[in-house]
Design a protein around this motif. Structure first.
Motif, PDB file in Angstrom:
ATOM      1  N   THR A 110      19.029  44.214  18.177  1.00  0.00           N
ATOM      2  CA  THR A 110      19.570  43.677  19.427  1.00  0.00           C
ATOM      3  C   THR A 110      19.199  42.206  19.510  1.00  0.00           C
ATOM      4  OG1 THR A 110      19.326  45.816  20.506  1.00  0.00           O
ATOM      5  CG2 THR A 110      19.541  43.894  21.941  1.00  0.00           C
ATOM      6  N   LYS A 113      18.733  38.199  24.613  1.00  0.00           N
ATOM      7  CA  LYS A 113      19.748  37.993  25.653  1.00  0.00           C
ATOM      8  C   LYS A 113      20.102  36.510  25.779  1.00  0.00           C
ATOM      9  CE  LYS A 113      20.701  39.118  30.493  1.00  0.00           C
ATOM     10  NZ  LYS A 113      22.025  39.625  30.312  1.00  0.00           N
ATOM     11  N   GLY A 132      24.354  42.648  22.738  1.00  0.00           N
ATOM     12  CA  GLY A 132      23.663  43.755  22.082  1.00  0.00           C
ATOM     13  C   GLY A 132      23.333  43.382  20.648  1.00  0.00           C
ATOM     14  N   GLY A 133      23.813  44.162  19.710  1.00  0.00           N
ATOM     15  CA  GLY A 133      23.561  43.904  18.298  1.00  0.00           C
ATOM     16  C   GLY A 133      24.704  43.225  17.577  1.00  0.00           C
ATOM     17  N   SER A 162      16.232  38.047  17.349  1.00  0.00           N
ATOM     18  CA  SER A 162      16.186  39.388  17.924  1.00  0.00           C
ATOM     19  C   SER A 162      15.580  39.346  19.331  1.00  0.00           C
ATOM     20  CB  SER A 162      15.352  40.308  17.033  1.00  0.00           C
ATOM     21  OG  SER A 162      13.976  40.061  17.221  1.00  0.00           O
ATOM     22  N   SER A 163      15.738  40.452  20.029  1.00  0.00           N
ATOM     23  CA  SER A 163      15.180  40.556  21.380  1.00  0.00           C
ATOM     24  C   SER A 163      13.657  40.451  21.373  1.00  0.00           C
ATOM     25  CB  SER A 163      15.607  41.875  22.021  1.00  0.00           C
ATOM     26  OG  SER A 163      15.147  42.968  21.239  1.00  0.00           O
TER      27      SER A 163
END
Length: 191
Positions: A110, A113, A132-133, A162-163
């Motif tokens: 993911t 954001k 998302g991903g 990535s998150s």
């Protein structure tokens, strides 16, 4: 071979075979998706129409409308991560929806954001929004520009975060991209 999973009109490309242990993980992931889905899910296998360098092309249909796609896995992946899912670049045509050359990056994690994914093709830089991903171009004009650059280029580098804040760099070969794209266009009757 890739398998397209359709769930409530959302399509996902999942690798059903890879040249390494990614095959086992991807196959198990595909089985888990089919088994765990709470809504009606239909797995649709598309017919492979060719392999061109590092790119594979497929055609089939969804709701009786032609759908064609091509995809490739990275030849090199860098980042300080412990676990990562399937990573792909996919180009899709859905001519009945007047949707062609849709570029999608599947990160295998993911994205952070509101963080963009950055693509570099032989020195030219493009930015994609993430959800998302996945990473997507802003519009059809941006998709077309990306595909033109990929047809002319030799290397695609995708950078994302990535998150969890892990920076990744995936390097794709564009060897065979133009031939694969020509096959994609013929299969879906796209000019």
């Amino acid at each position: 071979m890739y398998v397209v999973m359709s769930m409530n009109s959302t399509s996902r490309l999942i690798s059903a075979a890879a040249p390494n242990w990614g095959f086992v993980a991807a196959a198990l992931f595909a089985v888990a998706l089919i088994t765990a889905a709470t809504s009606p899910a239909t797995a649709q296998e598309f017919k492979q129409t060719g392999t061109f360098g590092t790119w594979e092309t497929y055609s089939g249909s969804e709701k009786k409308a032609a759908v064609c796609y091509m995809g490739s896995e990275p030849r090199k992946a860098k980042g300080k991560y412990k676990r990562r899912g399937q990573t792909l670049v996919v180009i899709t045509h859905r001519p009945a929806e007047k949707s062609v050359n849709v570029v999608n990056i599947q990160a295998g994690y993911t994205y952070l954001k509101d963080s963009p994914a950055q693509l570099t093709i032989d020195g030219a830089t493009f930015e994609m929004f993430t959800d998302g991903g996945n990473a997507w171009a802003a519009d059809a004009k941006s998709d077309a520009a990306l595909v033109r650059a990929m047809r002319a280029g030799s290397t695609l580098i995708v950078q994302g975060m990535s998150s969890r804040g892990t920076v990744t760099t995936d390097t794709y070969s564009l060897r065979g991209f133009s031939k694969a794209h020509n096959t994609l266009n013929r299969a879906c009757k796209v000019k």
